[in-house]
Scaffold this active site. Structure first.
Site, short mmCIF file in Angstrom:
data_model
loop_
_atom_site.label_atom_id
_atom_site.label_comp_id
_atom_site.label_asym_id
_atom_site.label_seq_id
_atom_site.Cartn_x
_atom_site.Cartn_y
_atom_site.Cartn_z
N TYR A 157 -3.78 15.60 7.27
CA TYR A 157 -3.34 15.22 8.61
C TYR A 157 -1.87 14.83 8.58
O TYR A 157 -1.08 15.30 9.43
CB TYR A 157 -4.19 14.06 9.12
CG TYR A 157 -3.87 13.64 10.54
CD1 TYR A 157 -4.28 14.40 11.62
CD2 TYR A 157 -3.15 12.46 10.80
CE1 TYR A 157 -3.99 14.02 12.92
CE2 TYR A 157 -2.86 12.08 12.09
CZ TYR A 157 -3.28 12.86 13.16
OH TYR A 157 -2.98 12.47 14.44
N THR A 192 -8.73 6.74 21.55
CA THR A 192 -9.29 8.02 21.99
C THR A 192 -10.56 8.27 21.17
O THR A 192 -11.01 7.40 20.43
CB THR A 192 -8.30 9.19 21.73
OG1 THR A 192 -8.15 9.36 20.30
CG2 THR A 192 -6.93 8.91 22.34
#
Length: 259
Positions: A157, A192
């Site tokens: 990531y 989120t």
């Protein structure tokens, strides 16, 4: 407030998270929207939220599919131009996160993250450049504080977001002569579904958000609307002399050096 009245914006990853928040923010600012994501139901919910925010129903285009699929990319651009006649803004927001160190990273997961978080951004941007050249448009890439700083445990990531930051800088220089501006936002932890989809359960995520109070100088995680407002600014004429920039929207996390 930035003015996006009549601007045609493609927003990827619009079915949730920062992409959804950006779609709603753009709707409030008068933009015409081409929204894409993999989940039809969630994408429709985003469209409904955009209508509630002030966007006319006929000024919203939904294209459901995997943004890594070349045909989906082409359909998105072609349908946007067919419906609205132009493209003014591209927001590359789609992304995934998965855990993994150099010792534990599964290479298939590495490939998936690099594909969604980086390769798809390059491919879709290529398709949009001819249209953005006509409008002297803007591109905003959703990167991460992990592109600016190193963090253990999410190797691929971090690598994918560092790639997006370098992509942003390089493309900003390449497209400057066409008056296309290219910038990125670099969020810290934002509330989120991203991390839960990446493998965290509810208890782990709650602990993660609590821990974020100590890793962000402002003492909390961020909200999608806070990132969306920065994206809207960069997409608007208010940012007319900004290109090649990485804007941290991270409560000061990029500046911290915990000891």
């Amino acid at each position: 407030m930035p003015d996006l009245t009549g601007k045609v914006a493609i927003i990827t990853g619009a079915s949730s998270g920062i992409g959804k928040g950006t779609a709603v923010e753009f709707a409030q600012l008068g933009a015409h929207l081409a929204l894409t994501g993999r989940n039809q139901e969630n994408l429709q919910a985003t469209a409904t939220a955009c209508v509630e925010a002030g966007a006319p129903q006929d000024k919203i285009l939904i294209v459901t599919g995997d943004i890594c699929d070349e045909q989906v990319q082409k359909n998105l651009v072609e349908q946007t131009v067919q419906k609205f006649g132009r493209i003014d803004v591209l927001v590359n927001s789609a992304g995934v996160i998965l855990k993994g160190t150099i010792e534990t990273t599964d290479m298939s997961e590495y490939d998936r993250m690099m594909d969604i978080n980086a390769r798809c951004v390059v491919a879709l941007t290529q398709l949009c450049v001819p249209h953005l050249t006509v409008t002297k448009g803007a591109i905003v890439n959703v990167s991460s504080v992990t592109g600016m700083r190193a963090f253990p445990g999410v190797l691929a990531y971090c690598m994918s977001k560092a790639a997006i930051d370098q992509f942003t800088r390089c493309v900003a220089l390449e497209l400057a002569s066409k008056q296309i501006r290219v910038n990125s936002v670099n969020p810290g932890v934002v509330v989120t579904e991203l991390h839960k989809r990446g493998g965290m359960n509810e208890e782990e995520y709650a602990k993660f958000l609590e821990h974020s109070k100590s890793t962000h100088a402002l003492g909390r995680a961020g909200e999608t609307s806070e990132v969306a407002k920065t994206i809207a600014f960069l997409a608007s004429s208010d940012a007319s002399f900004i290109t090649g920039a990485q804007i941290p929207v991270d409560g000061g996390r990029h500046a911290m050096c915990p000891r």
